[in-house]
Write a protein that holds these residues in place. Structure first.
Motif, mmCIF file in Angstrom:
data_model
loop_
_atom_site.group_PDB
_atom_site.id
_atom_site.type_symbol
_atom_site.label_atom_id
_atom_site.label_comp_id
_atom_site.label_asym_id
_atom_site.label_seq_id
_atom_site.Cartn_x
_atom_site.Cartn_y
_atom_site.Cartn_z
ATOM 1 N N THR A 424 0.830 -1.202 0.000
ATOM 2 C CA THR A 424 0.000 0.000 0.000
ATOM 3 C C THR A 424 0.862 1.248 0.000
ATOM 4 O O THR A 424 0.393 2.315 0.349
ATOM 5 N N SER A 425 2.112 1.086 -0.406
ATOM 6 C CA SER A 425 2.983 2.251 -0.293
ATOM 7 C C SER A 425 2.583 3.353 -1.277
ATOM 8 O O SER A 425 2.850 4.508 -1.052
ATOM 9 N N PHE A 426 1.940 2.947 -2.383
ATOM 10 C CA PHE A 426 1.527 3.975 -3.344
ATOM 11 C C PHE A 426 0.024 3.958 -3.551
ATOM 12 O O PHE A 426 -0.452 4.239 -4.643
ATOM 13 N N ASN A 427 -0.658 3.597 -2.477
ATOM 14 C CA ASN A 427 -2.093 3.376 -2.603
ATOM 15 C C ASN A 427 -2.806 4.547 -3.256
ATOM 16 O O ASN A 427 -3.499 4.402 -4.255
ATOM 17 N N PHE A 428 -2.603 5.715 -2.687
ATOM 18 C CA PHE A 428 -3.360 6.871 -3.171
ATOM 19 C C PHE A 428 -2.913 7.290 -4.560
ATOM 20 O O PHE A 428 -3.732 7.664 -5.397
ATOM 21 N N SER A 429 -1.623 7.188 -4.807
ATOM 22 C CA SER A 429 -1.155 7.600 -6.141
ATOM 23 C C SER A 429 -1.740 6.702 -7.205
ATOM 24 O O SER A 429 -2.191 7.177 -8.245
ATOM 25 N N TRP A 430 -1.728 5.403 -6.920
ATOM 26 C CA TRP A 430 -2.284 4.493 -7.908
ATOM 27 C C TRP A 430 -3.751 4.766 -8.125
ATOM 28 O O TRP A 430 -4.236 4.746 -9.248
ATOM 29 N N LYS A 431 -4.423 5.028 -7.031
ATOM 30 C CA LYS A 431 -5.856 5.308 -7.167
ATOM 31 C C LYS A 431 -6.069 6.552 -8.010
ATOM 32 O O LYS A 431 -6.983 6.619 -8.817
ATOM 33 N N THR A 432 -5.209 7.547 -7.789
ATOM 34 C CA THR A 432 -5.417 8.805 -8.503
ATOM 35 C C THR A 432 -5.088 8.667 -9.980
ATOM 36 O O THR A 432 -5.845 9.108 -10.833
ATOM 37 N N PHE B 99 5.661 19.516 -13.973
ATOM 38 C CA PHE B 99 5.544 18.893 -12.657
ATOM 39 C C PHE B 99 4.069 18.720 -12.334
ATOM 40 O O PHE B 99 3.256 19.566 -12.721
ATOM 41 N N ILE B 100 3.757 17.654 -11.651
ATOM 42 C CA ILE B 100 2.377 17.515 -11.164
ATOM 43 C C ILE B 100 2.346 18.115 -9.779
ATOM 44 O O ILE B 100 2.920 17.567 -8.836
ATOM 45 N N CYS B 101 1.720 19.247 -9.664
ATOM 46 C CA CYS B 101 1.666 19.882 -8.351
ATOM 47 C C CYS B 101 0.265 19.699 -7.770
ATOM 48 O O CYS B 101 -0.567 18.999 -8.333
ATOM 49 N N LYS B 102 0.023 20.342 -6.651
ATOM 50 C CA LYS B 102 -1.225 20.079 -5.942
ATOM 51 C C LYS B 102 -2.442 20.475 -6.747
ATOM 52 O O LYS B 102 -3.457 19.788 -6.715
ATOM 53 N N SER B 103 -2.328 21.572 -7.450
ATOM 54 C CA SER B 103 -3.507 22.011 -8.204
ATOM 55 C C SER B 103 -3.842 20.994 -9.299
ATOM 56 O O SER B 103 -5.016 20.714 -9.553
ATOM 57 N N ASP B 104 -2.795 20.433 -9.903
ATOM 58 C CA ASP B 104 -3.040 19.397 -10.917
ATOM 59 C C ASP B 104 -3.748 18.208 -10.299
ATOM 60 O O ASP B 104 -4.698 17.657 -10.859
ATOM 61 N N LEU B 105 -3.263 17.811 -9.128
ATOM 62 C CA LEU B 105 -3.866 16.656 -8.457
ATOM 63 C C LEU B 105 -5.319 16.914 -8.130
ATOM 64 O O LEU B 105 -6.171 16.043 -8.300
ATOM 65 N N GLU B 119 -13.870 19.116 -0.029
ATOM 66 C CA GLU B 119 -12.576 19.768 -0.206
ATOM 67 C C GLU B 119 -11.529 19.189 0.724
ATOM 68 O O GLU B 119 -10.372 19.017 0.351
ATOM 69 N N ASP B 120 -11.960 18.902 1.950
ATOM 70 C CA ASP B 120 -11.015 18.344 2.922
ATOM 71 C C ASP B 120 -10.469 17.015 2.425
ATOM 72 O O ASP B 120 -9.268 16.744 2.493
ATOM 73 N N GLU B 121 -11.389 16.219 1.908
ATOM 74 C CA GLU B 121 -10.973 14.895 1.436
ATOM 75 C C GLU B 121 -9.999 15.027 0.283
ATOM 76 O O GLU B 121 -8.981 14.339 0.223
ATOM 77 N N VAL B 122 -10.327 15.934 -0.640
ATOM 78 C CA VAL B 122 -9.447 16.131 -1.790
ATOM 79 C C VAL B 122 -8.073 16.578 -1.317
ATOM 80 O O VAL B 122 -7.040 16.063 -1.768
ATOM 81 N N ARG B 123 -8.069 17.488 -0.371
ATOM 82 C CA ARG B 123 -6.788 17.998 0.110
ATOM 83 C C ARG B 123 -5.975 16.867 0.741
ATOM 84 O O ARG B 123 -4.770 16.730 0.529
#
Lengths: 929, 171
Positions: A424-432, B99-105, B119-123
């Motif tokens: 699960t080290s990249f869990n969120f990244s993979w999900k995203t 670069f993929i920065c926070k706004s991109d994410l 918003e909290d969850e996204v952050r």
């Protein structure tokens, strides 16, 4: 000229390069017409090839067998086509050779004419050529992708004639390529240009060294083309690179694309994918469950998966009982009305077809294959000599044994899966970044995908929050202890209440129920259902105190309600036992009455005890015992039916009606119904799972006395699958905190195992210790039900077998065997424990190593960044100068040319990514260090 | 979007173009027409606009046939992993700063979930992603970070073969 970069890819395209360089050499030979050199060059070529082979073999051991085979197949195909077209090519070839010889004598301008000619011929034979090229391309691609050695091996195996043919086939292409190459390179680079000019100019007299150089130049060119597809250049740029080479190669680019979609490999992959799709489509209700999962999360889906699993089990139980018990008796046994146990008694005949009676499984339903009492005790029936009583007994035992086996095996498998764990080290990244499926083309599927991505994010967020949360430990501990205490009080109270009520009802029963009112008669049932209704709510309230993760909370909730429901089971079993005792007492009376009745019959009608024909009495008139087994079976069937009905009705009223009311009354109500008090109902996972489990327990308990139970249960599960799926999708809302539950939940299985054990206990007790009724069922006339085995052993098996069996069942043998089993279990358990520990340690080690690596990487990256800064500073001056020199050339692509030299100008920028002038290489380089 | 359809379209296009032009300049076809008529797979893709932008030459989503072919060569399942990773990175890099920065994410997440997360969850998810995948601690994801992450996924899930014309299919 960063050659070292090219070397990285050198091994990939070696095969191709070799091929082409080889042809190149061949062309020169033809043009010269020199036969003396042929032998020496051949030898050299072979040597080279051998060198290639060994190198490749050494470097590319990781190629798999399958790839080899595939490559081999393609190779063979290619040979076939080559052979087919060989003659044509030979003819053409002769002409061309003549052309070429003329052309070599003349100047460069005329050479262009030849090229035009050649392109014409190429266009003429376009279709055939295309086929050949496709295959060749495929082959080459295979080579470069897999870095395969199979081809070269094949090459060595083949004889010279084949090679000759191939060479001849290739010649027209290669000549034009070489020419065009020399042209294009004369445009671009300075170093290759000179070489190529040399090559064109002094083609007649070439030294081996020059040849080598030439080959290198061509190799690079080829490498560039071969690896181009792997580069993130825009198509236009790729095209420019290719177009500058020659017409033929441009056609090839188009072919690259069309080839991508029309190759055998692709077809195979497509077939595989289709096959996967087919397999998924074969799993029943998979799509429904996936849809529910995407909207309601994996916890709700886990219930449906469990339901499906249960359906599978019941399917097999049904197959066993139906195929081995019900069908043989119905087909081969004595027909209805032939003996008393198979006929409706005279006093019931009038009401036997009434719907109310049938609904209660009385009347004709009672005297049918559905129940124990109908079966005859005849040892072998029909022309098959089917041993029905034995089969009945074995099926009864077999179903239970099978259930045990399946449940335990599933539990073990699930435990294995849990032990594996996932990274699960990249869990969120993979999900995203990787959750969207680019194949989705259906709006509905897309909606589901959106929903499932959202749900999975929510699940992951809940997990994350739980792991992050650290409240006051002492407070939570205190609250948890308090909650457990409260729950224990509840359980104890309800247990006592049940006990009290049962005792009271027994007292009532002894005194006769007629004297009491409705409440006293139905007291036990009412108390049970009230407890079952209110206690779960109470537990739910109490569990909010504990502040557990929702998954753990669900398990606690399940466990508590399970304990409560055990009371239900217990009262039911007690009541049944009482009923059995009553029936048996009645049976004794009937037995004595029967002898009297028989005596009266004989005495009355046959005065003399001579050999008069026996009196025929209609079987419906013969008195019979109460048959407690059928009674038990009936009880279970009624219970299942009523349970099913209540489930469906509560579903319809509690969920559907509520949803409808909330939806439509919301417009004319004084507060918001949808988000206010009643709102829509959530799916009650714990209640439904427990309902399913207890239902299954009933089946296991009653299946011996009512062979129709598995069939009924199958029907019920089937209907409830569709009904609940529909209800969930149309009138429930997802839980507030969607949490992740494993698809194959071991907790459910554990509860199922407990229930299985609890339900087999009474069944085995009745089978072993209570003698069967004297006039009904397959075991009538025996003292115990398992006597059927003894009987079979004695009469159907040879004598020695019985002897062996009796020796084997000797306590002196059985006890050591049991001891051995216990020892084996102990040993296996301890080894599994050690394995588990080792596994955990390894996992921990891996994790720490990962973290270390991460830290190291970070340090390395920092260093690399520093180096990069410096390199950039120095590089800026260099790049500005280099750009200056290349400004004379026309810009190739509009967007990217500013950052790096145009890629068409050869291999200088072969590894570059647009927009990333130097960074990737440098960094990768530093990483490699 | 099934790949055989795609293959069909592409081959048809290619054939048509080769027939039409015979070495002349590529005819300019606008992506909107193409997308609407030909590509059912794109209509539900949350990143369709972005894909068009990335692959188009002018960066505004107007695609020529070259760009179109380009896109297909990347989306095809035969395309190398690195190539896919590179273009995936470009697609998720909404502001084109490499670069993929926070706004991109945040944009990515909102597109993926159709704005259903708070918003909290996204952050929180953004923070987690950067925390997980950022190897050089600069608070944003570079191409290498991205590639590393993808490699780990492939090793972990044993996905050496890509399913379909997708970037990386996790399920």
């Amino acid at each position: 000229m960063p050659r070292h970069k090219l070397k990285n890819t050198a091994s990939e395209s070696d095969g191709k390069d070799n091929e082409f360089s080889l042809y190149y050499v061949e062309v020169e030979e033809n043009s010269q017409g020199g036969q003396e050199k042929q032998t020496t060059r051949d030898g050299k070529r072979r040597r080279e090839r051998n060198g290639e082979v060994s190198r490749r073999r050494a470097s590319e051991k990781r190629t798999t067998e399958v790839d080899n085979k595939r490559a081999g197949k393609k190779h063979e195909k290619r040979h076939k086509t080559a052979r087919k077209e060989g003659e044509k090519h030979e003819k053409r070839q002769r002409r061309k050779n003549a052309d070429r010889e003329e052309a070599e004598e003349e100047s460069n301008k005329e050479k262009k004419n030849i090229k035009n000619e050649r392109t014409k011929t190429l266009k003429r034979d376009d279709e055939k050529e295309k086929d050949v090229k496709k295959k060749r391309k495929k082959h080459v691609k295979n080579e470069e992708d897999n870095a395969n050695s199979g081809k070269t091996k094949q090459k060595d195996c083949h004889d010279m004639p084949l090679k000759e043919k191939k060479k001849k086939r290739k010649k027209p292409e290669t000549t034009s390529e070489s020419e065009s190459k020399s042209e294009s390179e004369s445009e671009s680079d300075s170093a290759p240009e000179s070489k190529d000019n040399q090559a064109v100019g002094v083609l007649g007299s070439l030294t081996p060294e020059e040849l080598e150089k030439l080959k290198e130049a061509v190799d690079e060119r080829k490498k560039l083309i071969a690896t181009m597809r792997g580069k993130p250049w825009p198509m236009k740029k790729k095209l420019v690179v290719l177009r500058s080479s020659c017409v033929l190669q441009r056609q090839e680019t188009l072919l690259i694309i069309s080839f991508l979609y029309y190759s055998n490999c692709q077809k195979w992959m497509k077939f595989q994918r289709d096959f996967e799709n087919f397999k998924t489509a074969c799993i029943p209700w998979e799509m429904k469950i996936k849809e529910i999962e995407s909207h309601f999360g994996s916890s709700v889906a886990s219930y449906f998966i469990f339901l499906r699993w249960m359906y599978g089990i019941n399917m097999i139980l049904f197959g066993l009982t139906f195929g081995l018990v019900m069908v043989p008796e119905a087909l081969m046994g004595k027909p209805y009305g032939s003996i008393p146990r198979k006929t409706v008694p005279r006093e019931e005949e009038t009401s036997a077809m009434n719907f109310a009676v049938l609904w209660d499984f009385g009347g004709y339903a009672k005297y049918s294959v559905l129940f124990y009492g109908y079966y005859n005790s005849q040892r072998a029936i029909g022309w098959l000599k089917f041993r029905l009583p034995l089969s009945y007994f074995l099926v009864g035992v077999g179903t239970v044994a099978y259930s045990y086996m399946v449940v335990i095996r599933t539990m073990a498998r699930n435990a294995n899966e849990e032990g594996g764990g996932d990274d699960t080290s990249f869990n969120f990244s993979w999900k995203t970044f990787t959750s969207w499926d680019y194949l989705i083309g259906n709006p509905e599927t897309a909606d589901n995908k959106f929903a499932s991505i959202t749900t999975s994010f929510k699940e992951a967020i809940v997990e994350e929050q739980e792991s992050r949360k650290d409240d006051n430990i002492h407070l939570t501990r205190f609250l948890r202890v308090l909650a457990n205490f409260l729950v224990l009080c509840c359980l104890a109270g309800s247990g006592y209440l049940i006990y009290f009520v049962v005792r009271r009802s027994q007292k009532f029963a002894l005194l006769g129920l007629e004297n009491y009112g409705w409440w006293e008669r139905n007291e036990v049932n009412m108390v049970m259902s009230l407890l079952g209704m209110f206690c779960p709510m109470l537990f739910d309230v109490i569990s909010t105190l504990e502040n557990y993760h929702p998954r753990v909370a669900l398990q606690w909730q399940l466990g508590r309600i399970f304990a409560l429901f055990l009371g239900n089971l217990y009262t039911f079993i007690i009541a049944l036992m009482d009923a059995i005792q009553l029936k048996r007492a009645e049976e004794e009376i009937v037995k004595t009455n029967m002898t009297i009745w028989q005596a009266n019959l004989y005495n009355g009608t046959v005065p003399d005890n001579s050999t008069a024909p026996p009196i025929t009495v209609h079987p419906a008139d013969i008195p019979r015992g109460p048959c407690w087994e059928t009674m038990v079976g009936q009880e279970f069937v009624r219970l299942i039916i009523s349970d099913t009905m209540t489930t469906y009705i509560t579903l319809l009223i509690g969920d559907f009606l509520r949803a409808v009311l909330v939806r439509f009354l919301n417009n004319c109500w004084c507060w918001d119904l949808e988000y206010g008090f009643p709102s829509y109902s959530e799916f009650d996972v714990s209640g439904n799972v427990l309902g399913l489990i207890f239902n299954q327990g009933m089946i296991w308990m009653g299946a011996f006395y009512a062979p129709c139970l598995p069939a009924l249960n199958l029907l019920r599960l089937h209907v409830s699958m569709y009904l609940q799926c529909w209800a969930v999708m149309c009138c429930n809302v997802p839980q507030e905190r969607v949490f992740k539950a494993s698809g194959s939940n071991n907790f459910y299985m554990a509860m199922l195992l407990v229930i299985l054990f609890l339900s087999t206990l009474p069944a085995i007790y009745t089978i072993v210790s209570i003698p069967p009724s004297f006039d009904c069922g397959p075991f009538s006339g025996k003292t115990r039900m398992f006597d059927v085995i003894q009987e079979t052993l004695e009469s159907d098996f040879p004598a020695w077998f019985g002897k062996v069996f009796s020796y084997a069942s000797n306590p002196g043998l059985v006890l050591p065997f049991l001891l051995l089993l216990v020892l084996a279990i102990y040993y296996l358990q301890s080894t599994s424990k050690t394995y588990k520990r080792v596994n955990m340690e390894l996992k921990k080690k891996l994790q720490t190593q990962n973290e270390e690596n991460k830290k190291k990487n970070k340090l390395a990256a920092l260093k690399a960044a520093n180096e990069l800064e410096q390199a950039r500073k120095t590089g800026e001056q260099h790049s500005s100068s280099s750009q200056h020199t290349q400004n004379s050339e026309p810009p190739v692509s509009s967007t990217h040319t500013t950052t790096r030299p145009p890629a068409s100008r050869g291999h200088t920028s072969s590894g570059h990514l647009p927009g990333h002038p130097q960074q990737p290489q440098k960094n990768s380089h530093s990483n490699r260090k | 979007f099934r790949e055989h359809e795609g293959g069909h379209q592409v081959s048809k296009l290619v054939k048509r173009c080769t027939r039409k032009r015979k070495g002349l300049s590529w005819s300019r076809l606008f992506w909107r027409i193409l997308f609407k008529k030909k590509m059912c797979f794109m209509q539900d893709n949350p990143f369709r606009q972005r894909i068009a932008e990335v692959f188009s030459e002018d960066g505004e989503g107007n695609m020529t046939l070259d760009d179109f072919l380009d896109m297909f060569s990347v989306l095809s399942e035969m395309a190398p992993r690195d190539l896919k990773a590179y273009y995936a990175f470009k697609i998720y890099d909404f502001n084109n700063d490499d670069f993929i920065c926070k706004s991109d994410l945040e944009k990515t997440l909102n597109k993926l979930t159709r704005n259903e997360l708070t918003e909290d969850e996204v952050r929180m998810v953004c923070e987690k992603v950067i925390d997980e995948a950022d190897l050089d601690n600069d608070g944003r994801l570079s191409l290498e970070d991205f590639q590393h992450m993808i490699m780990r996924l492939l090793v972990h899930k044993e996905l050496y073969h890509f399913k379909g014309i997708c970037w990386f299919n996790t399920t």
